[in-house]
Design an enzyme around this catalytic site. Structure first.
Site, PDB file in Angstrom:
ATOM      1  N   ASP A   1      -8.965   3.549  -2.521  1.00 28.55           N
ATOM      2  CA  ASP A   1      -9.758   4.035  -1.379  1.00 28.55           C
ATOM      3  C   ASP A   1     -11.090   4.606  -1.854  1.00 28.55           C
ATOM      4  OD1 ASP A   1      -7.734   3.244   0.285  1.00 28.55           O
ATOM      5  OD2 ASP A   1      -6.852   5.232   0.471  1.00 28.55           O
TER       6      ASP A   1
ATOM      7  N   ASP B   1       0.858  -1.188   0.000  1.00 30.52           N
ATOM      8  CA  ASP B   1       0.000   0.000   0.000  1.00 30.52           C
ATOM      9  C   ASP B   1       0.894   1.237   0.000  1.00 30.52           C
ATOM     10  OD1 ASP B   1      -2.333   1.453   0.065  1.00 30.52           O
ATOM     11  OD2 ASP B   1      -2.811   1.027   2.162  1.00 30.52           O
TER      12      ASP B   1
ATOM     13  N   GLU C   1       2.550   4.830  -4.290  1.00 36.46           N
ATOM     14  CA  GLU C   1       2.532   5.653  -5.520  1.00 36.46           C
ATOM     15  C   GLU C   1       3.859   6.381  -5.810  1.00 36.46           C
ATOM     16  OE1 GLU C   1      -1.079   4.268  -4.419  1.00 36.46           O
ATOM     17  OE2 GLU C   1       0.075   5.657  -3.172  1.00 36.46           O
TER      18      GLU C   1
END
Length: 800
Positions: free
Chosen positions: A480, A404, A407
């Site tokens: 999300d 997670d 990015e």
């Protein structure tokens, strides 16, 4: 080189001038203008690579997307010279290169234009940041539709949109939010029934315009790097999808348990709470295979540690859960806490493994542990080190990892500043070039570590951010999302788009990560997710303490949720076979209607309906209180799954949508394999494989793939492939079977259930032997059920 005056911010636009010379070497063709070189490489008869050196010098030919198994396999190719063009030809394509400006026109061998440059390749100096902005513009053909680009939360047909790839932590994203988490620079074009694809392999921030700025032009560009793209011809869109994965790779088969139901929350702790959740699933007899541990299982959010108070005996916990049929997946983020007493930080600092700024200072930023540093996954030595860190988790019994925040996401800053430096496998670049592949390489290193330390068992990985080609080692989820009906629609669109963008192993956070769904929304989301390759409920912590488990909304909703999760487990043989098709051929598991009925223009803009594998058509219930829904069926004959009612396709039909059902159709002629009910995969040996056969008068082929569901014996031939062909008439039902058998299954028999027979037979002929059917074999609706040995090869039933 032609130069056009433009804004001083970017410098003048440069266009190629006339071709001065050319040469051929093997399957390469090079064309030289005053400054620009165009290299055309024939990868296969239907795959052509175009690569431009703007100033006469090519950059390093290097890609994080392409697979090591990609083979160049052109059969026939050559070149012809004409007065105004050069023509490169293959058995399938004609590529025309204009002598005066390098513009490209691609046609099929019959001369039908597939794709054509508008302004073609051109570029500008990027004066503020360095390097060159590389452009290519194409003419939009009459009626052309565009698809692909990964996880974009908008209509499937991208015509009229402008979108970009720059991995972004888009918390609570909405419809049309852009950019999002993933960076997949690959799109399809479809016009006049002809499908093609373009894969723009460039890791800088890339932008795609599908006729938004100018209706007649489609363009793509990058703020650095090189104009390097693959043109992929179909003409079938599914062929394009399969060819794209020949370039970027296909996955290994996942463990069968990873295709079961996953339960996740931010966060399940302490260990007693995890045990309670597991026990509740078994008590209520709701199937489940996987429980996740979010960041609170760690000691102060330090990766590769366990909270000693909440999880004093992680190995014991995982062993106890395993005895009840559960696998454990844990989260790992890229941020490593700045803590001189923390072994991972110490080792990374000692070996110079963390990213640095341009002036040599460490890249530091706040994430969950507080101040963190971040590994440079573009350095192969760092990837090897990162992989080694998973030994302890594997030895503890962890079977999967969840990457997670990669990015990369950094609190307050958003992401890394552009001056952060990266090794980029020996090239030394700024974050502008490495941003879109940061999470991609983190997940690659994670997957390598888990595979190494879990061998011979298969591991499971899910990642939030990635680049083209991540399907080789990871699954993804849509990020999300929000508990809303709009996000239920977004889930179906995003998962379809990801599937045709090479990443089929995908799903959404069921019920929404942010907010609290009511029972109806959660139930409808479960129904949709039953037909997504990844089925995971995940939700955020909140002040009310609301939990999002299948029983959280009361017994009426629980009953329906359980029904669909149970159906998921029954369909695992079909799902696993569909994954095998994807792993073997690159065929998307989820297929928008445009990809299975591309000659039907009505299908081009369908978003609610999609095919799940070869036989099932799904349309989710999309509004609160919906009592019925109109569903578009492509040409052919279809059965409504819940009552076997027959429908003719190439039209819209309306079906009722009571809470306990959703629109679900089976293709006539298909064979749909099913397991008996189970609470988790490998709960008990399957003693009878059910084959639901749907009568059809068109010849239809179906498959069943089988292996152990774990370990890698299938790579050594330890698997079964059973192929069915049904071609029946109103007077005769006829099913034939061929098979490759090299894996011993626990079951010896099939129960055959034939749906929709137009007559009621009295005898079934199995491999030439007649068996009289009794009343127990016959249902009032002409459904016929009987048991046959697994080795049967032909079944015939005649109208008396």
């Amino acid at each position: 080189m032609q130069v056009e005056t433009s804004s001083s911010k970017y410098g003048a636009k440069h266009y190629p001038d006339n071709i001065r010379e050319w040469k051929k070497e093997g399957n390469y063709f090079c064309f030289y203008t005053t400054e620009t070189i165009l290299e055309i490489r024939v990868i296969a008869d239907k795959i052509i690579r175009f690569r431009y050196a703007a100033d006469g010098t090519f950059q390093r030919d290097f890609s994080y997307a392409t697979s090591d198994t990609m083979q160049e396999s052109p059969i026939t190719f050559g070149i012809k010279e004409w007065e105004e063009t050069f023509e490169i030809f293959t058995d399938a394509l004609r590529v025309f290169i204009a002598r005066d400006n390098l513009r490209i026109t691609i046609s099929d061998k019959d001369g039908k234009v597939i794709n054509q440059d508008e302004m073609g390749f051109h570029w500008q100096h990027y004066l503020l940041k360095g390097g060159k902005i590389q452009y290519c513009s194409k003419l939009v053909q009459e009626g052309e539709c565009f698809y692909g680009l990964g996880d974009k939360p908008t209509e499937l047909n991208l015509r009229g949109k402008r979108l970009e790839n720059f991995g972004t932590d888009a918390y609570g994203f909405q419809k049309d939010t852009d950019p999002l988490y993933r960076n997949i620079p690959f799109y399809y074009g479809l016009h006049h029934g002809i499908g093609y694809g373009i894969f723009f392999d460039n890791t800088f921030r890339t932008i795609f315009d599908f006729g938004k700025e100018r209706e007649d032009a489609c363009s793509f560009w990058a703020r650095g790097g090189e104009m390097n793209y693959y043109f992929i011809y179909g003409p079938e869109l599914l062929e394009v999808a399969e060819s794209y994965t020949k370039i970027t790779g296909t996955p290994e088969l996942p463990p069968l348990w990873a295709l079961g139901y996953h339960q996740c929350r931010w966060s399940y702790y302490p260990d007693t709470r995890v045990k309670e959740i597991a026990a509740e699933f078994r008590k209520r007899r709701i199937p489940c295979d996987v429980i996740y541990l979010d960041i609170d299982y760690m000691e102060g959010f330090r990766c590769f540690t366990w909270n000693k108070e909440w999880f004093p005996d992680p190995a014991g916990l995982i062993k106890e859960l395993a005895a009840e049929g559960f696998k454990v997946v844990v989260i790992i983020d890229p941020g490593i806490k700045v803590d001189p007493e923390y072994a991972v930080y110490q080792e990374g600092m000692k070996n110079n493994y963390f990213c640095k700024r341009a002036d040599g200072a460490l890249m530091e930023g706040d994430v969950w542990p507080g101040k963190c540093v971040f590994p440079d996954y573009t350095n192969p030595e760092v990837r090897d080190w990162w992989s080694s860190l998973f030994k302890s988790l594997a030895e503890t019994g962890v079977r999967g990892v969840w990457n997670d925040m990669n990015e990369p996401a950094v609190f307050e800053m958003g992401t890394f500043p552009e001056d952060v430096r990266h090794d980029y496998d020996g090239e030394e670049v700024s974050h502008r070039k490495a941003h879109n592949i940061y999470g991609h390489l983190m997940s690659k290193a994670t997957a390598a570590g888990m595979k190494k330390y879990l061998m011979p068992n298969r591991s499971f990985l899910i990642t939030r951010s990635c680049y083209s080609g991540a399907q080789r080692w990871s699954s993804v989820w849509t990020g999300d999302n929000v508990s809303s009906w709009e996000h239920l629609w977004l889930a179906t669109v995003q998962c379809q788009r990801l599937a045709v963008s090479g990443i089929s192993f995908t799903g959404s956070d069921i019920g929404g990560f942010i907010g609290e769904p009511d029972g109806e929304l959660y139930t409808r989301w479960i129904q949709l997710a039953t037909f997504h390759p990844l089925m995971r409920t995940h939700s955020a912590s909140n002040e009310t303490g609301f939990n999002q488990e299948p029983w959280s909304f009361g017994p009426d909703y629980e009953k329906v949720v359980n029904k669909f999760i149970t159906l998921r487990y029954k369909l695992l043989p079909y799902l696993y076979t569909t994954f095998w098709q994807y792993a073997t051929h690159g065929t998307p598991m989820l297929r928008p209607l445009a990809f299975v009925a591309q000659q039907d223009t009505t299908a081009h803009n369908c978003t609610h309906e999609f095919m799940f594998g070869d036989a099932l058509l799904i349309s989710h219930v999309s509004e609160q209180g919906m009592k019925e829904k109109a569903v578009y069926l492509p040409a052919g004959n279809w059965y409504y799954f819940w009552n076997d009612k027959k429908y003719t396709g190439a039209q819209e039909v309306t079906v009722p949508t009571p809470l306990e059902e959703m629109p679900l159709f089976v293709k006539a002629g298909a064979v749909l394999p099913q397991y008996p009910e189970m609470q988790y995969t490998h709960e008990t040996p399957v003693t009878e494989m059910l084959l639901h056969v749907y009568y059809g008068e068109q010849e239809v082929k179906s498959s069943l793939y089988e292996d152990a569901g774990d370990h890698y014996g299938y790579k050594n031939g330890q698997y079964n492939v059973i192929r069915f062909k049904q071609h029946s008439t109103p007077q005769q039902f006829h099913l034939k079977k061929k098979f490759y058998i090299n894996y011993e299954t626990a079951y010896k028999n099939h129960r055959i259930i034939v749906h929709g027979l137009p007559f009621q037979p009295t005898v079934v002929i199995i491999d030439g032997q007649k068996t009289v059917l009794s009343a127990e074999n016959l249902q009032a609706d002409n459904t016929v059920s009987f048991v046959v040995e697994r080795s049967f090869e032909e079944i015939i039933m005649n109208k008396e």
